[in-house]
Design an enzyme around this catalytic site. Structure first.
Site, PDB file in Angstrom:
ATOM      1  N   ASP A   7       0.778  -1.072  -0.132  1.00  0.00           N
ATOM      2  CA  ASP A   7       0.177  -0.121  -0.250  1.00  0.00           C
ATOM      3  C   ASP A   7       1.137   0.775  -0.312  1.00  0.00           C
ATOM      4  O   ASP A   7       2.068   0.636  -0.256  1.00  0.00           O
ATOM      5  CB  ASP A   7      -0.964   0.385   1.412  1.00  0.00           C
ATOM      6  CG  ASP A   7      -1.904   1.207   1.119  1.00  0.00           C
ATOM      7  OD1 ASP A   7      -2.100   1.554   0.287  1.00  0.00           O
ATOM      8  OD2 ASP A   7      -2.966   1.258   2.193  1.00  0.00           O
ATOM      9  N   ASP A   9      -0.103   4.687   1.299  1.00  0.00           N
ATOM     10  CA  ASP A   9      -0.389   5.703   2.211  1.00  0.00           C
ATOM     11  C   ASP A   9      -0.570   5.192   3.724  1.00  0.00           C
ATOM     12  O   ASP A   9      -0.667   4.960   3.932  1.00  0.00           O
ATOM     13  CB  ASP A   9      -1.754   6.395   1.782  1.00  0.00           C
ATOM     14  CG  ASP A   9      -1.862   7.951   0.842  1.00  0.00           C
ATOM     15  OD1 ASP A   9      -1.011   7.974  -0.052  1.00  0.00           O
ATOM     16  OD2 ASP A   9      -2.660   7.657  -0.092  1.00  0.00           O
TER      17      ASP A   9
END
Length: 181
Positions: A7, A9
């Protein structure tokens, strides 16, 4: 081939209060870029899978997103690391697309692009949606207690609705060291 799907953020960079809409907004988390470099040095290919609803909501455009990722690539390269590709969902919440995590579409695109079975893929994230999107791949699921999961204790069992079999790590560095051991 070993593939890690990360991922963005909250895992690679600070979550922030709002959207990361410019390169100046993108700030790496301490040790995160070094962890990517460690994975690369151990023969792992690394890609990013990220929801970017700010595109669909008109808060920034594709050129801004490209510039943000160019900064990420430059900072990684300075540490001897690389991200092979960035896959993103540009849709705003409520658009009911198949690629917005927790839907599995983005993860399926990555698996198909690389032609891999789930067992050779490690999915690493700091939010429930990232791991839910990958749960059907048969991938190794790794949660990092940063970003949206910063309040979780890496030594405590995960409560529902976390997918079964998730390995929990205090940091991305810890996850990278576990994968490369």
């Amino acid at each position: 081939m070993k593939l890690a799907i990360l991922d963005r953020d909250g895992l690679l960079n600070e979550q922030g209060e709002g959207f990361i809409a410019s390169p100046a907004d993108w700030r790496p988390l301490p040790g995160a870029l070094e962890a990517v470099a460690l994975l690369n040095q151990a023969g792992w290919h690394v890609v990013v899978a990220t929801n970017q609803p700010g595109l669909g909501g008109g808060l920034f455009d594709a050129q801004a997103l490209i510039a943000i990722h160019a900064r990420m690539h430059r900072e990684l390269a300075a540490l001897g690391g690389r991200i092979d590709a960035v896959f993103y969902c540009p849709h705003a919440e409520g658009e009911n697309c198949a690629c917005r995590k927790p839907a599995p579409g983005l993860m399926q695109q990555i698996r198909e692009r690389y032609g891999l079975e789930g067992g050779s893929i490690a999915v690493i994230g700091s939010c429930l949606e990232h791991l839910q999107a990958a749960a059907g791949l048969g991938a190794q699921l790794h949660l990092v207690c940063s970003g949206a999961s910063a309040a979780l204790d890496p030594k405590a069992p995960l409560p529902p609705p976390w997918p079964d079999g998730v390995r929990v790590h205090a940091s991305l560095g810890d996850a990278a060291r576990w994968l490369t051991a």
